[in-house]
Design an enzyme around this catalytic site. Structure first.
Site, PDB file in Angstrom:
ATOM      1  N   TYR A 159     -58.380 -60.751  49.967  1.00  0.00           N
ATOM      2  CA  TYR A 159     -57.917 -59.384  50.221  1.00  0.00           C
ATOM      3  C   TYR A 159     -56.432 -59.206  49.887  1.00  0.00           C
ATOM      4  O   TYR A 159     -56.092 -58.346  49.046  1.00  0.00           O
ATOM      5  CB  TYR A 159     -58.253 -58.956  51.663  1.00  0.00           C
ATOM      6  CG  TYR A 159     -57.683 -57.604  52.015  1.00  0.00           C
ATOM      7  CD1 TYR A 159     -58.215 -56.433  51.481  1.00  0.00           C
ATOM      8  CD2 TYR A 159     -56.567 -57.496  52.856  1.00  0.00           C
ATOM      9  CE1 TYR A 159     -57.668 -55.185  51.785  1.00  0.00           C
ATOM     10  CE2 TYR A 159     -56.019 -56.259  53.168  1.00  0.00           C
ATOM     11  CZ  TYR A 159     -56.566 -55.110  52.627  1.00  0.00           C
ATOM     12  OH  TYR A 159     -56.010 -53.886  52.923  1.00  0.00           O
ATOM     13  N   LYS A 163     -54.763 -56.940  46.824  1.00  0.00           N
ATOM     14  CA  LYS A 163     -53.827 -55.826  47.059  1.00  0.00           C
ATOM     15  C   LYS A 163     -52.523 -56.069  46.295  1.00  0.00           C
ATOM     16  O   LYS A 163     -51.928 -55.136  45.745  1.00  0.00           O
ATOM     17  CB  LYS A 163     -53.548 -55.650  48.561  1.00  0.00           C
ATOM     18  CG  LYS A 163     -54.730 -55.212  49.392  1.00  0.00           C
ATOM     19  CD  LYS A 163     -55.350 -53.885  48.987  1.00  0.00           C
ATOM     20  CE  LYS A 163     -54.569 -52.652  49.368  1.00  0.00           C
ATOM     21  NZ  LYS A 163     -55.307 -51.406  49.059  1.00  0.00           N
TER      22      LYS A 163
HETATM   23  N1  LIG Z   1     -56.808 -50.298  57.873  1.00  0.00           N
HETATM   24  C1  LIG Z   1     -55.608 -50.819  57.779  1.00  0.00           C
HETATM   25  O1  LIG Z   1     -55.034 -51.320  58.761  1.00  0.00           O
HETATM   26  C2  LIG Z   1     -54.887 -50.806  56.454  1.00  0.00           C
HETATM   27  C3  LIG Z   1     -53.568 -51.272  56.421  1.00  0.00           C
HETATM   28  C4  LIG Z   1     -52.883 -51.269  55.214  1.00  0.00           C
HETATM   29  C5  LIG Z   1     -53.492 -50.795  54.070  1.00  0.00           C
HETATM   30  N2  LIG Z   1     -54.769 -50.363  54.107  1.00  0.00           N
HETATM   31  C6  LIG Z   1     -55.352 -49.851  52.859  1.00  0.00           C
HETATM   32  O2  LIG Z   1     -55.715 -48.497  53.080  1.00  0.00           O
HETATM   33  C7  LIG Z   1     -56.845 -48.168  52.273  1.00  0.00           C
HETATM   34  C8  LIG Z   1     -57.909 -47.534  53.147  1.00  0.00           C
HETATM   35  O3  LIG Z   1     -58.277 -48.470  54.148  1.00  0.00           O
HETATM   36  P1  LIG Z   1     -59.191 -48.066  55.373  1.00  0.00           P
HETATM   37  O4  LIG Z   1     -58.776 -48.900  56.516  1.00  0.00           O
HETATM   38  O5  LIG Z   1     -59.246 -46.605  55.493  1.00  0.00           O
HETATM   39  O6  LIG Z   1     -60.583 -48.641  54.866  1.00  0.00           O
HETATM   40  P2  LIG Z   1     -62.016 -47.956  54.850  1.00  0.00           P
HETATM   41  O7  LIG Z   1     -62.985 -49.030  54.525  1.00  0.00           O
HETATM   42  O8  LIG Z   1     -62.234 -47.181  56.101  1.00  0.00           O
HETATM   43  O9  LIG Z   1     -61.893 -46.928  53.655  1.00  0.00           O
HETATM   44  C9  LIG Z   1     -62.020 -47.304  52.321  1.00  0.00           C
HETATM   45  C10 LIG Z   1     -62.846 -46.252  51.611  1.00  0.00           C
HETATM   46  O10 LIG Z   1     -62.967 -46.662  50.257  1.00  0.00           O
HETATM   47  C11 LIG Z   1     -64.293 -46.436  49.872  1.00  0.00           C
HETATM   48  N3  LIG Z   1     -64.687 -47.367  48.816  1.00  0.00           N
HETATM   49  C12 LIG Z   1     -64.887 -48.696  48.921  1.00  0.00           C
HETATM   50  N4  LIG Z   1     -65.297 -49.191  47.765  1.00  0.00           N
HETATM   51  C13 LIG Z   1     -65.351 -48.159  46.893  1.00  0.00           C
HETATM   52  C14 LIG Z   1     -65.703 -48.034  45.536  1.00  0.00           C
HETATM   53  N5  LIG Z   1     -66.125 -49.088  44.827  1.00  0.00           N
HETATM   54  N6  LIG Z   1     -65.624 -46.824  44.960  1.00  0.00           N
HETATM   55  C15 LIG Z   1     -65.239 -45.734  45.672  1.00  0.00           C
HETATM   56  N7  LIG Z   1     -64.904 -45.786  46.959  1.00  0.00           N
HETATM   57  C16 LIG Z   1     -64.960 -46.991  47.567  1.00  0.00           C
HETATM   58  C17 LIG Z   1     -65.135 -46.689  51.114  1.00  0.00           C
HETATM   59  O11 LIG Z   1     -66.409 -46.076  51.019  1.00  0.00           O
HETATM   60  C18 LIG Z   1     -64.246 -46.107  52.190  1.00  0.00           C
HETATM   61  O12 LIG Z   1     -64.571 -44.764  52.427  1.00  0.00           O
HETATM   62  C19 LIG Z   1     -57.294 -49.456  51.603  1.00  0.00           C
HETATM   63  O13 LIG Z   1     -56.834 -49.459  50.276  1.00  0.00           O
HETATM   64  C20 LIG Z   1     -56.614 -50.545  52.423  1.00  0.00           C
HETATM   65  O14 LIG Z   1     -56.347 -51.679  51.641  1.00  0.00           O
HETATM   66  C21 LIG Z   1     -55.480 -50.332  55.273  1.00  0.00           C
HETATM   67  C1  LIG Z   2     -57.606 -63.914  67.488  1.00  0.00           C
HETATM   68  C2  LIG Z   2     -58.144 -62.607  68.014  1.00  0.00           C
HETATM   69  C3  LIG Z   2     -58.025 -62.617  69.509  1.00  0.00           C
HETATM   70  O1  LIG Z   2     -58.066 -61.412  70.182  1.00  0.00           O
HETATM   71  C4  LIG Z   2     -57.432 -61.443  67.410  1.00  0.00           C
HETATM   72  C5  LIG Z   2     -57.857 -61.217  65.979  1.00  0.00           C
HETATM   73  C6  LIG Z   2     -57.211 -59.970  65.487  1.00  0.00           C
HETATM   74  C7  LIG Z   2     -57.472 -59.708  64.005  1.00  0.00           C
HETATM   75  C8  LIG Z   2     -58.909 -59.304  63.827  1.00  0.00           C
HETATM   76  C9  LIG Z   2     -56.483 -58.668  63.492  1.00  0.00           C
HETATM   77  C10 LIG Z   2     -55.038 -59.160  63.681  1.00  0.00           C
HETATM   78  C11 LIG Z   2     -54.221 -58.528  62.579  1.00  0.00           C
HETATM   79  C12 LIG Z   2     -55.158 -57.560  61.903  1.00  0.00           C
HETATM   80  C13 LIG Z   2     -54.825 -57.111  60.484  1.00  0.00           C
HETATM   81  C14 LIG Z   2     -53.472 -56.437  60.385  1.00  0.00           C
HETATM   82  O2  LIG Z   2     -53.324 -55.462  61.398  1.00  0.00           O
HETATM   83  C15 LIG Z   2     -53.203 -55.830  59.090  1.00  0.00           C
HETATM   84  C16 LIG Z   2     -54.169 -55.556  58.200  1.00  0.00           C
HETATM   85  C17 LIG Z   2     -53.726 -55.053  56.896  1.00  0.00           C
HETATM   86  C18 LIG Z   2     -54.647 -54.117  56.225  1.00  0.00           C
HETATM   87  O3  LIG Z   2     -54.332 -53.993  54.872  1.00  0.00           O
HETATM   88  C19 LIG Z   2     -56.094 -54.368  56.479  1.00  0.00           C
HETATM   89  C20 LIG Z   2     -56.423 -54.695  57.935  1.00  0.00           C
HETATM   90  C21 LIG Z   2     -55.593 -55.856  58.441  1.00  0.00           C
HETATM   91  C22 LIG Z   2     -55.975 -57.082  57.601  1.00  0.00           C
HETATM   92  C23 LIG Z   2     -55.888 -56.139  59.941  1.00  0.00           C
HETATM   93  C24 LIG Z   2     -57.305 -56.711  60.154  1.00  0.00           C
HETATM   94  C25 LIG Z   2     -57.559 -57.258  61.566  1.00  0.00           C
HETATM   95  C26 LIG Z   2     -56.516 -58.276  62.003  1.00  0.00           C
HETATM   96  C27 LIG Z   2     -56.598 -59.521  61.134  1.00  0.00           C
END
Ligand SMILES: NC(=O)c1ccc[n+]([C@@H]2O[C@H](COP(=O)([O-])OP(=O)(O)OC[C@H]3O[C@@H](n4cnc5c(N)ncnc54)[C@H](O)[C@@H]3O)[C@@H](O)[C@H]2O)c1
Ligand SMILES: C[C@@H](CO)CCC[C@@H](C)[C@H]1CC[C@H]2[C@@H]3[C@H](O)C=C4C[C@@H](O)CC[C@]4(C)[C@H]3CC[C@]12C
Length: 369
Positions: A159, A163
């Site tokens: 992952y 990214k």
């Molecule tokens: N959730 C977090 O904590 C977090 C933190 C930092 C960055 N991000 C980034 O933010 C973005 C959104 O993350 P999220 O948490 O909302 O995830 P999510 O899984 O809820 O949303 C991702 C969306 O992308 C769509 N998708 C996946 N594969 C696809 C494809 N092949 N074609 C078209 N659509 C597709 C999914 O259907 C979904 O609706 C991602 O790029 C993720 O890397 C998320």
């Molecule tokens: C050891 C467990 C005891 O309670 C806790 C495990 C927690 C993990 C599941 C999460 C800790 C950190 C999270 C990630 C972080 O917040 C940032 C992220 C970046 C984003 O791009 C995608 C989601 C995530 C990887 C997020 C996912 C869940 C954790 C690893």
């Protein structure tokens, strides 16, 4: 601000617009972007909630499509002024193969860039991640760092690798000539761990706590700070950056911005308790109840079980060596780059972000009964 000649003239495309963050970006654009004429929402899976948006003054176009299919992306991008590319596969639990993660996150992003170039779209905002920087495989702390803080970004997990590669593609594309001869302007936003309404992992922790009789057990020292940001503020930053990129291309093109707000610096578990506590859960222990070596052993065991069970079922628990390392490594940001470059201030205070998230968890509780 929009000049009147430009009011309601722009076509925006949000990829991944039906995901956790994507839905908030879509709703925020409809509320906060006066220049919007048409909003295209491109996703592999379209949500039923899109229907309610179609009755407003902005034309909402839902496009079911796959970012790995270049022709589908090009068709969706054609005629759009701005693309917000948030679609991605967020998987740190081993649910999806590394090849698929790469295909969606890297090739999907390449397809978006090429579609912009071929069809003449000039502005591209990419949702990157803090994980492009870290935590790295050495578990080195990143303590309240900014976009210029030196840090050894070394990844092994599919992952963050995907990214990082995708972000690099987006930044390198800044300045490329698009159809018509004008330059493409790109930038990347790097949210830390996003929380708020719709956050699946928060929901999972909540249900786990209910199964354990209203308790969660501390596994991570309270001293480990983990960066978190409210989804509404991440969405707001996307709207603002997309708008300002059109006016400040020279300053903002090719730049990265951490996504931040005033959420407090806390450990992952203590932070979750800000919402789960008021919903009736208790975090047991002031120190981790299990020693780190035992957690690491259990995490490794989960990997083995995942592998053994794969032919029969998908076993993808929250705990694995990578998630343990993430939760156990201090990684927090402190920066004002977005404020300096495009006037970003969080739209939601910490109190409001907290209240909204608690209300959502309570609604999850209500719907589960
Ligand atoms: N959730 C977090 O904590 C977090 C933190 C930092 C960055 N991000 C980034 O933010 C973005 C959104 O993350 P999220 O948490 O909302 O995830 P999510 O899984 O809820 O949303 C991702 C969306 O992308 C769509 N998708 C996946 N594969 C696809 C494809 N092949 N074609 C078209 N659509 C597709 C999914 O259907 C979904 O609706 C991602 O790029 C993720 O890397 C998320
Ligand atoms: C050891 C467990 C005891 O309670 C806790 C495990 C927690 C993990 C599941 C999460 C800790 C950190 C999270 C990630 C972080 O917040 C940032 C992220 C970046 C984003 O791009 C995608 C989601 C995530 C990887 C997020 C996912 C869940 C954790 C690893």
């Amino acid at each position: 601000m929009a000049d009147s000649a430009q009011a309601q003239k722009l076509v925006y495309l949000v990829t991944g617009g039906c995901g956790f963050l994507g839905e908030h970006v879509v709703r925020m654009l409809l509320q906060q972007e006066p220049q919007l004429r048409e909003l295209r929402i491109f996703d592999l899976h379209l949500g039923p909630w899109l229907e309610e948006l179609k009755t407003g003054p902005v034309q909402v176009t839902a496009i079911q499509g796959d970012v790995t299919q270049a022709h589908e992306v090009a068709a969706a991008v054609a005629g759009a002024h701005v693309v917000i590319h948030t679609a991605g596969l967020v998987d740190v639990f081993g649910k999806t193969s590394p090849e698929t993660i790469h295909e969606v996150n890297v090739q999907g992003t390449r397809n978006v860039i090429e579609a912009c170039v071929q069809t003449g779209t000039r502005f591209l905002v990419y949702t990157s991640s803090m994980e492009v920087v870290g935590p790295n495989i050495k578990g080195q702390p990143f303590y309240r760092g900014n976009e210029n803080t030196p840090y050894e970004a070394v990844h092994r997990h599919p992952y963050p690798c995907s990214k990082a590669l995708a972000e690099q593609l987006v930044l390198e594309a800044n300045g490329r000539k698009v159809l018509g001869g004008l330059p493409l302007v790109t930038c990347a936003l790097r949210p830390t761990g996003i929380y708020g309404e719709g956050h699946q992992i928060m929901r999972d922790f909540y249900h786990q706590g209910l199964r354990l009789g209203g308790r969660l057990f501390r596994a991570i020292p309270a001293s480990v700070e983990h960066g978190r940001v409210y989804v509404g503020n991440v969405a707001w930053m996307h709207v603002l950056v997309a708008r300002e990129l059109q006016h400040r291309a020279a300053l903002m093109g090719g730049q990265v911005y951490f996504c931040y707000d005033n959420s407090p610096y806390k450990s992952y578990e203590d932070f979750n308790m800000e919402f789960l506590g008021p919903c009736g859960l208790r975090l047991v222990g002031t120190r981790p109840l299990l020693p780190y070596w035992l957690l690491l052993f259990l995490a490794a065991l989960n990997v083995l079980l995942q592998w053994l069970l794969r032919p029969l079922l998908l076993y993808a628990p929250l705990l694995n060596p990578y998630t343990l390392a993430m939760a156990n490594t201090t990684f927090t940001v402190s920066t004002d780059k977005a404020r300096r470059h495009f006037g970003y201030e969080p739209l939601f205070s910490w109190e409001e972000s907290r209240t909204r998230t608690i209300r959502w968890v309570q609604a999850v509780e209500g719907s589960a009964q």
